[in-house]
Design an enzyme around this catalytic site. Structure first.
Site, PDB file in Angstrom:
ATOM      1  N   SER A 238       0.854  -1.188   0.000  1.00 20.19           N
ATOM      2  CA  SER A 238       0.000   0.000   0.000  1.00 20.19           C
ATOM      3  C   SER A 238       0.892   1.241   0.000  1.00 20.19           C
ATOM      4  CB  SER A 238      -0.914   0.013   1.231  1.00 20.19           C
ATOM      5  OG  SER A 238      -0.150   0.162   2.414  1.00 20.19           O
ATOM      6  N   LYS A 239       0.246   2.390   0.034  1.00 16.67           N
ATOM      7  CA  LYS A 239       0.982   3.660  -0.039  1.00 16.67           C
ATOM      8  C   LYS A 239       2.008   3.815   1.083  1.00 16.67           C
ATOM      9  CE  LYS A 239      -2.398   6.522  -2.506  1.00 16.67           C
ATOM     10  NZ  LYS A 239      -3.284   7.699  -2.413  1.00 16.67           N
TER      11      LYS A 239
END
Length: 470
Positions: A238-239
């Site tokens: 994820s980010k």
């Protein structure tokens, strides 16, 4: 039967590296088998789908050069087809109207969980005919009540799911719009998709979709579910792990070949080979050689690959991608070396194209200050005499080439009886502003004579000012 694969992203965000890997695997399988690759935009989530996301997906696919043979198809333009299929299933008794409210369905599932049962719709409207005239309804598919769905997954192997575990899923909402599990089935059927290659977060959808396909009398495609990509901490990528959107990797200075090469190896292998050309990938790719377990993203490995491709790719190709960073970082390059010349001297020294621009500004732009640590160490009063000597030798040159510059620097050092370090490092800081650069003779040759002499003047003034302050 000719192979048909598809990539079917939802335009609700950027093209994630996980989606890019799925697209790559689908593209490779189609190319390897002489089939076709379809791009389908699954935009039925009207609230979250955006044109900006569509553009981001297209940009990512084009940057990676994953060309599609048909499409892009948009599901929102195929609603009439979906309605026809829903009407067909209703007419054939393979679907039914459900008048339950969302609250009733929630209560049903809560009661099942309280009783220790698996929560699912209980089919209360499955056989009823006492339909209220003025109450909204959705359409549910009549899932088989017994038997087993068998998925002969090309990656995960045999998966069996009892129909008793599946409920009658909604295929059309109360407003008439179709749901994902119907649209994907109809599209795969009508587009003749033979191989569905997608992330393993879809494994739970597959038996449901297979049952709908069977109810329609469609030929079932083969399925291959690719394990997810994890961050280096073992959690889903994820980010928080850094860049996850494909175009962010372009922005960060990666070549598309490096990202493709990295992604294909993130779950697939061919012996110990690490680096593959596109043609080699098409020739060697094999779904059965994909890992069943998730793979962890390793940015250092990607950087290593990127550096390899910067060093070994045709210079014109690297220059084409470097041009984007020149424009993005607003670097004016008309008064300096060509990008091809820059790549020749910096290609071995950097890991990304963005870094190449960041460390090469002195070739194109003048500066008024020196890096503090480099100046403190090398632009001391003792460096004034060597700098004046080398400046005189450089000013006397009638031709400005790396060879001539090299001879001038050596001549200055010999005239003073100094080693190259006593001349070279002050000169490097003087003409580049810092302590790192390619070889001095090439660096000066590319910067240009007038600029080099002027920058030495700047360094001498800096040294004089420093001496007065002392």
């Amino acid at each position: 039967m000719s192979t048909v694969t598809r990539f079917a992203p939802s335009p609700t965000g950027y093209l994630h590296v996980g989606g890019a890997r799925t697209a790559l695997y689908s593209w490779l399988y189609a190319k390897k088998t002489g089939g076709k690759f379809i791009l389908r935009i699954e935009d039925t989530d009207l609230e979250r789908s955006t044109q900006a996301s569509v553009d981001a997906i297209m940009d990512g696919m084009n940057w990676l050069e994953l060309d599609w043979d048909e499409g892009p198809f948009y599901q929102t333009k195929r609603f009439d087809l979906y309605k026809e299929v829903v009407a067909q299933l209703l007419a054939e008794g393979k679907a039914y109207k459900c008048f339950c409210t969302p609250e009733e369905v929630d209560a049903m599932r809560e009661a099942q969980m309280a009783a220790g049962e698996k929560p699912k719709y209980n089919g209360m409207w499955r056989e009823r005919t006492d339909h209220p005239a003025d109450k909204p309804f959705c359409i549910r598919f009549k899932n088989p009540l017994d038997g087993v769905v068998v998925i002969d997954d090309m990656i995960k192997g045999r998966i069996e799911v009892a129909n008793a575990e599946l409920d009658d899923l909604v295929i059309a909402r109360s407003d008439g719009t179709p749901t994902y599990n119907l649209t994907v089935v109809v599209d795969d059927w009508k587009m003749g998709v033979t191989h569905v290659i997608r992330g393993d977060d879809h494994v739970n959808n597959t038996p449901r979709q297979m049952n709908i396909l069977a109810a329609l009398g469609a030929t079932l495609p083969k399925y291959a579910h690719v394990p997810m990509i994890l961050g280096d901490d073992g959690k889903r990528l994820s980010k928080r792990h850094g860049a996850v959107g494909v175009m962010q990797y372009r922005d960060n200075g990666f070549l598309p070949e490096a990202l493709l090469n990295y992604l294909v190896r993130l779950g697939w292998s061919h012996g110990d080979q690490e680096i593959f050309s596109r043609d080699e990938l098409v020739e060697l790719f094999d779904l059965s050689a994909c890992n069943r377990a998730p793979s962890a993203f390793n940015t250092e490995k990607l950087l290593w690959l990127n550096q390899h491709y910067i060093r070994t790719s045709p210079v014109a190709h690297v220059a084409k991608h470097l041009q984007w960073h020149v424009e993005d970082q607003k670097l004016e390059i008309s008064n300096g070396p060509s990008l091809e010349q820059l790549i020749a001297v910096q290609g071995e020294r950097v890991k990304t194209l963005k870094e190449m621009i960041e460390v090469s500004r002195y070739f194109y732009e003048d500066f008024s200050a020196f890096e503090e640590n480099a100046a403190k160490k090398h632009l001391r009063p003792v460096a004034a005499e060597p700098l004046k000597a080398v400046q005189a030798h450089l000013a006397a040159l009638t031709e400005w080439t790396a060879e001539a510059v090299h001879a001038a620097i050596n001549g200055a050092a010999e005239s003073l009886g100094l080693g190259m370090g006593k001349v070279g490092m002050p000169l490097r800081v003087a003409v580049t502003g810092g302590g790192n650069s390619p070889s001095l003779d090439v660096t000066l040759a590319l910067i240009g004579k007038d600029r080099c002499l002027a920058r030495i003047d700047l360094a001498l003034a800096f040294i004089a000012e420093r001496g007065e302050a002392a």
